[in-house]
Design a protein around this motif. Structure first.
Motif, PDB file in Angstrom:
ATOM      1  N   ASP A 152       0.652  -1.415   0.088  1.00  0.00           N
ATOM      2  CA  ASP A 152      -0.116  -0.014  -0.158  1.00  0.00           C
ATOM      3  C   ASP A 152       0.843   1.198   0.157  1.00  0.00           C
ATOM      4  O   ASP A 152       0.272   2.332  -0.280  1.00  0.00           O
ATOM      5  CB  ASP A 152      -0.905   0.195   1.380  1.00  0.00           C
ATOM      6  N   ARG A 153       2.057   1.166   0.450  1.00  0.00           N
ATOM      7  CA  ARG A 153       2.721   2.389   0.703  1.00  0.00           C
ATOM      8  C   ARG A 153       3.188   2.983  -0.859  1.00  0.00           C
ATOM      9  O   ARG A 153       3.334   2.525  -1.860  1.00  0.00           O
ATOM     10  CB  ARG A 153       4.259   2.130   1.118  1.00  0.00           C
ATOM     11  N   PRO A 154       2.790   4.294  -0.586  1.00  0.00           N
ATOM     12  CA  PRO A 154       3.080   5.224  -2.150  1.00  0.00           C
ATOM     13  C   PRO A 154       4.507   4.863  -2.719  1.00  0.00           C
ATOM     14  O   PRO A 154       5.384   4.850  -1.877  1.00  0.00           O
ATOM     15  CB  PRO A 154       3.056   6.418  -1.822  1.00  0.00           C
ATOM     16  N   GLU A 268      15.866   5.145  -1.193  1.00  0.00           N
ATOM     17  CA  GLU A 268      15.126   4.924   0.184  1.00  0.00           C
ATOM     18  C   GLU A 268      14.946   3.650   0.618  1.00  0.00           C
ATOM     19  O   GLU A 268      15.183   2.574  -0.036  1.00  0.00           O
ATOM     20  CB  GLU A 268      13.931   5.780   0.290  1.00  0.00           C
ATOM     21  N   VAL A 269      14.880   3.652   2.016  1.00  0.00           N
ATOM     22  CA  VAL A 269      14.854   2.125   2.629  1.00  0.00           C
ATOM     23  C   VAL A 269      13.457   1.976   3.287  1.00  0.00           C
ATOM     24  O   VAL A 269      12.894   2.996   3.863  1.00  0.00           O
ATOM     25  CB  VAL A 269      15.985   2.270   3.611  1.00  0.00           C
ATOM     26  N   TRP A 270      12.930   0.790   2.994  1.00  0.00           N
ATOM     27  CA  TRP A 270      11.745   0.439   3.734  1.00  0.00           C
ATOM     28  C   TRP A 270      12.057  -0.872   4.725  1.00  0.00           C
ATOM     29  O   TRP A 270      12.215  -2.018   4.239  1.00  0.00           O
ATOM     30  CB  TRP A 270      10.626   0.049   2.902  1.00  0.00           C
ATOM     31  N   LEU A 271      11.845  -0.359   5.844  1.00  0.00           N
ATOM     32  CA  LEU A 271      12.151  -1.471   6.959  1.00  0.00           C
ATOM     33  C   LEU A 271      11.239  -2.041   7.532  1.00  0.00           C
ATOM     34  O   LEU A 271      10.333  -1.136   8.403  1.00  0.00           O
ATOM     35  CB  LEU A 271      13.407  -0.822   7.928  1.00  0.00           C
ATOM     36  N   THR A 300      11.618   9.262   7.384  1.00  0.00           N
ATOM     37  CA  THR A 300      10.897  10.231   6.411  1.00  0.00           C
ATOM     38  C   THR A 300       9.492   9.781   6.425  1.00  0.00           C
ATOM     39  O   THR A 300       8.622  10.507   5.909  1.00  0.00           O
ATOM     40  CB  THR A 300      11.501  10.148   4.974  1.00  0.00           C
ATOM     41  N   GLY A 301       9.151   8.864   6.955  1.00  0.00           N
ATOM     42  CA  GLY A 301       7.863   8.177   7.116  1.00  0.00           C
ATOM     43  C   GLY A 301       7.537   6.980   7.759  1.00  0.00           C
ATOM     44  O   GLY A 301       8.613   6.589   7.972  1.00  0.00           O
ATOM     45  N   THR A 318       3.081  -3.510  13.697  1.00  0.00           N
ATOM     46  CA  THR A 318       4.241  -3.747  12.918  1.00  0.00           C
ATOM     47  C   THR A 318       4.395  -2.429  12.164  1.00  0.00           C
ATOM     48  O   THR A 318       3.316  -1.808  11.555  1.00  0.00           O
ATOM     49  CB  THR A 318       3.980  -4.829  12.057  1.00  0.00           C
ATOM     50  N   SER A 319       5.514  -1.807  11.737  1.00  0.00           N
ATOM     51  CA  SER A 319       5.673  -0.533  11.225  1.00  0.00           C
ATOM     52  C   SER A 319       6.702  -0.724   9.745  1.00  0.00           C
ATOM     53  O   SER A 319       7.586  -1.481   9.740  1.00  0.00           O
ATOM     54  CB  SER A 319       6.404   0.272  12.057  1.00  0.00           C
ATOM     55  N   LEU A 320       6.174   0.096   9.005  1.00  0.00           N
ATOM     56  CA  LEU A 320       7.097   0.055   7.734  1.00  0.00           C
ATOM     57  C   LEU A 320       7.851   1.423   7.969  1.00  0.00           C
ATOM     58  O   LEU A 320       7.263   2.396   8.013  1.00  0.00           O
ATOM     59  CB  LEU A 320       6.433   0.134   6.551  1.00  0.00           C
TER      60      LEU A 320
END
Ligand SMILES: C[S@@+](CC[C@H](N)C(=O)[O-])C[C@H]1O[C@@H](n2cnc3c(N)ncnc32)[C@H](O)[C@@H]1O
Length: 335
Positions: A152-154, A268-271, A300-301, A318-320
């Motif tokens: 779902d993340r842009p 960018e990183v999505w952890l 950044t988000g 749980t976070s992204l």
């Protein structure tokens, strides 16, 4: 250590006494009765789903030690016992080609049979609109909320994305389905690499996603680096624990320590990370944020999801985490 051949005449109480004296039991009776004995042994041990983290871990270790002491003999992946199921395909998938005599804990064998069923049936992943087929010993995406976070993340418009610790390949598949032209997925587990390749082939994405067996990063750089590392910083006990337990937070630290060198400018990183470790007192939020800072990354988000699986803690989230190099500017968000 004594190895004793036992059969249907053995009571669970006596079995427990023998195991506690250091014996290993090799079953030579009816297969279904062996399953009943295992269940009866389990009922005699304290449950491992209550108490503090350390109490539960101690109980898990005790359960593993006792329950893994009841062994079944297989010959070329066949069990020669009354009422035994045909486990040839399940064992082939878990252990490789038949290799003669093997003594396997019954508890493990039941896991092998269950994994075979799950591999056939697969797990429906809403973000993909398709099923993912986990192999034995590979982390299954039954908790779909973390996959939805990535679905779902842009999405920036990355030309190349990395999926570090790909497991079944599910997140790499989501990225490819969302239009990322090239994804490189890695895992340090041979089973995971084979499983990811299998799933990507089934989804027709093998041309877009390359799967590499390596520790953490492939060579080169990417515009987007996604990682869902094992989220509990403690010692793994079983094979499956390796996808969930990260001793001393080694993978997370290695990932954060190196990711900067694998990002293209503007990357960018999505952890993806559960905060369970924080609830268990194994890592504080401040330590995590400090880890980001020391790695030269800024937040950044963030998108949060509440795990829906039945074993989730009430307050687990749980976070992204969206991160980019402290000096750099983030992507302009696209479609
Ligand atoms: C929590 S699972 C996530 C799997 C998959 N990405 C998903 O989201 O379903 C963590 C994965 O990281 C892998 N892993 C652990 N340490 C690793 C390392 N040093 N290098 C590469 N992969 C690693 C494990 O084998 C496992 O497949």
């Amino acid at each position: 250590m004594a190895v004793i051949t036992v059969n249907d005449t053995l009571s669970a109480d006596r079995a427990l006494r023998l195991i506690d004296r250091g014996s290993t039991l090799v079953w030579d009776g009816d297969f279904q009765n062996a399953k009943q004995l295992l269940a009866a042994l389990g009922r005699r041990l304290p449950a491992a789903d209550a108490g503090s983290f350390h109490v539960r871990r101690r109980r898990q270790a005790r359960r593993a030690q006792v329950l893994n002491s009841l062994l079944i003999a297989t010959h070329d992946h066949t069990i020669h016992l009354r009422r035994a199921p045909d486990v040839r395909q399940a064992c082939l998938e878990a252990y490789g080609p038949p290799d003669g005599e093997r003594l396997v804990p019954l508890r493990e064998l039941l896991g092998v049979i269950g994994a075979h069923q799950l591999r056939i049936e697969g797990v429906q992943v809403p973000a993909l609109g398709a099923r993912i087929h986990p192999h034995y010993g590979v982390f299954a995406p039954t908790r779909s909320e973390y996959v939805d976070l990535v679905g779902d993340r842009p999405l920036p418009r990355p030309a190349v994305a990395f999926d570090i610790g790909t497991g079944t390949g599910v997140l790499a598949a989501v990225l490819a389905r969302r239009g990322v032209p090239k994804v490189v997925a890695t895992d340090n587990s041979v089973q995971a690499v084979e499983c990811a390749r299998d799933n990507l082939r089934r989804l027709g994405l093998q041309g877009r996603v390359q799967v590499v067996e390596t520790d953490l990063f492939p060579p080169g750089r990417a515009d987007l680096v996604v990682c869902n590392p094992p989220w509990i910083p403690a010692r793994p006990i079983t094979l499956l624990d390796h996808a969930v337990y990260d001793e001393d937070g080694r993978m997370l630290r290695g990932f954060l320590g190196q990711v900067h060198d694998h990002l293209n400018p503007g990357g960018e990183v999505w952890l993806v990370l559960s905060d369970l470790a924080e609830h268990l007192g194994l890592r504080s939020r401040a330590e995590l944020l400090d880890g980001f800072r020391s790695a030269g990354l800024r937040v950044t988000g963030r998108a949060d999801a509440v795990p829906r699986h039945r074993r989730a803690r009430d307050n687990e989230v749980t976070s992204l985490w969206q991160l980019c190099p402290s000096g750099g500017s983030p992507f302009v968000e696209g479609a």
